[in-house]
Design a protein around this motif. Sequence first.
Motif: not given
Length: 323
Positions: A24-51
């Motif tokens: 259940a923990g694995v399912v929850l951890a993966t399901a909450t990140g469905c809107s992200y791609t592997w390109k987003d993973f290095p930011r660890l939840g931070m939005p893309y910087p714009v400055t």
Amino acid sequence: MSPYGSDRSPRRPMRRKLLQALTAGVVLATATGCSYTWKDFPRLGMPYPVTEEAPRILSLWQGSWAAALVTGILVWGLILWSVIFHRRSRTKVEVPPQTRYNMPIEALYTVVPLIIVSVLFYFTARDESKLLALSKPAHTINVVGFQWSWGFNYIEDVDGDAATPKAGAVPKELASIPDRYTKDFPAGAEGVYQKGIPADRNPETGNPGPTLYLPKGEKVRFILSSNDVIHSFWVVPFLFKQDVIPGHTNVFEVTPSQEGVFMGKCAELCGVDHSRMLFNVKVVSPEEYRAHLKELAEKGQTGFLPAGIKQTDPARNAETNTL
């Protein structure tokens, strides 16, 4: 026969429950990140910087995660090692030898945390000094927080005439800003303003709150002031926020690096309608930014909104450290 050797061993249901919990923990951890791609993973939840300054903050965030992960692996490894290799044997029921006052181990778990905290403190202090350093900005904007929205004073020479208003004169609406910041105001800064209300909407995105315009590629100084209680100015993809405090002026600078409309909000609980203190930031070309200032002037929004509570001159200039 011992119940632990029978088919009804209580260990089997426990193992089954543990497996279900892990699944259940694995399912929850993966399901909450469905809107992200592997390109987003290095930011660890931070939005893309714009400055131009935001990547430094992102690097500090990533470094903190790396340090936490290494520390976590070490701690988990020691816990699992002690659980596996020092578990009680079924055949040996006597109490094992007890170890007390092991000086090398006690020194280890005292020194190692100090080293970890010292390293984190060093990088945090280094990046903070860089992020809060002030230079000669191309633009100055006074952000005024009030219950329950935001006001933006564009301290600019809108008409292009450095002789208007009187050179060196600070408008009375900006009199609460310390002299060390007003001396950097551009000559002839008659200025324009925008005062928001919670019902405002950005016409492009429909997001609530007033819209602050910024020029791409040009350094902007934000002077933060409050007319009532403590607020906090947070533009989410700037990866940076700073408190807006009555009687105290906070300042920081950024250089927007990407055009677009971005969300901002108050990050300090400031009262009953705190959740409505939203705003938008629209980064445009320098030409479109100047056109927006002239548009505000044509609407009659010239001059400035009152910037903060009234203070005596000694109180206003009491603080000399900008950090």
